[in-house]
Design an enzyme around this catalytic site. Sequence first.
Site, PDB file in Angstrom:
ATOM      1  CG  ASP A   1      -5.210  -4.013  -3.168  1.00  0.00           C
ATOM      2  OD1 ASP A   1      -4.840  -4.038  -1.999  1.00  0.00           O
ATOM      3  OD2 ASP A   1      -6.122  -4.725  -3.645  1.00  0.00           O
TER       4      ASP A   1
HETATM    5  N1  URA Z   1      -9.975  -4.510  -0.730  1.00  0.00           N
HETATM    6  C1  URA Z   1      -9.125  -4.842  -1.717  1.00  0.00           C
HETATM    7  O1  URA Z   1      -9.153  -5.957  -2.197  1.00  0.00           O
HETATM    8  N2  URA Z   1      -8.270  -3.922  -2.148  1.00  0.00           N
HETATM    9  C2  URA Z   1      -8.189  -2.671  -1.663  1.00  0.00           C
HETATM   10  O2  URA Z   1      -7.378  -1.866  -2.121  1.00  0.00           O
HETATM   11  C3  URA Z   1      -9.082  -2.338  -0.640  1.00  0.00           C
HETATM   12  C4  URA Z   1      -9.965  -3.262  -0.190  1.00  0.00           C
END
Ligand code: URA
Length: 230
Positions: free
Chosen positions: A107
Amino acid sequence: MSKLRRLDQTLASLGFGSRREVRELIHAGQAKVKGIVIKDEGAKVNPHEVTLNDEPLEAPDGLLVLFHKPTGYVCTHSDGEGPTIYELLPFRWRERNPPVTSVGRLDKDTSGVLLITDRGELVQRWTSPKFVIEKVYEATVDKPLTADLIEIFARGDLLLTSETKPCLPAKLEIVDELHAKLTITEGRYHQVRRMFASQGYHVQKLHRSSFGEYELDGLEAGKWKVLERP
Ligand code: URA
């Protein structure tokens, strides 16, 4: 030993410009094979023996890079959602054919280990549910963690909102009141944040400290390391 390829094709596919642009470089005498200037763009060459301006060509058989993704960057190729990780990486990598891409995504607000490659088979293998790869996340949450979460995440029956298939068992290690390490083998959308959210926690900070055998080993945010081929 690499396959022999046309010199212009070799340079263009490694991101040095369009076919027309690399022909200009070749005609200008900037390409050499074993130290000898080659001005014939159609010459069949071993990419490992080619230099451009006396520099060897980077990763002619494919690029694999360990990147420390900083927060604030998205893993998409288009910039509609803000700055992209590709803006932090050498421009030539995007110009390779095939271009580089990330192995899965983190993310925008997540930092940590991200593999970048132009080798489609690695992306497929490392994102396929058939290959079990452990990913370790360090999460900071908004309220004190309770020990029952360990069992809840480990059971393998945790359902995320709007999903029908439970998450596979995950290992939670509580580091202190607000910090935990979570090891998962899947890569569902926002999985870690949603796993904690299912139990009423908000993840305030998330960092991936490893992806399979790959760890940051002191690599600073925004920096990368070109890896030997696996
Ligand atoms: N889980 C999440 O919530 N975000 C990420 O970037 C990777 C795994």
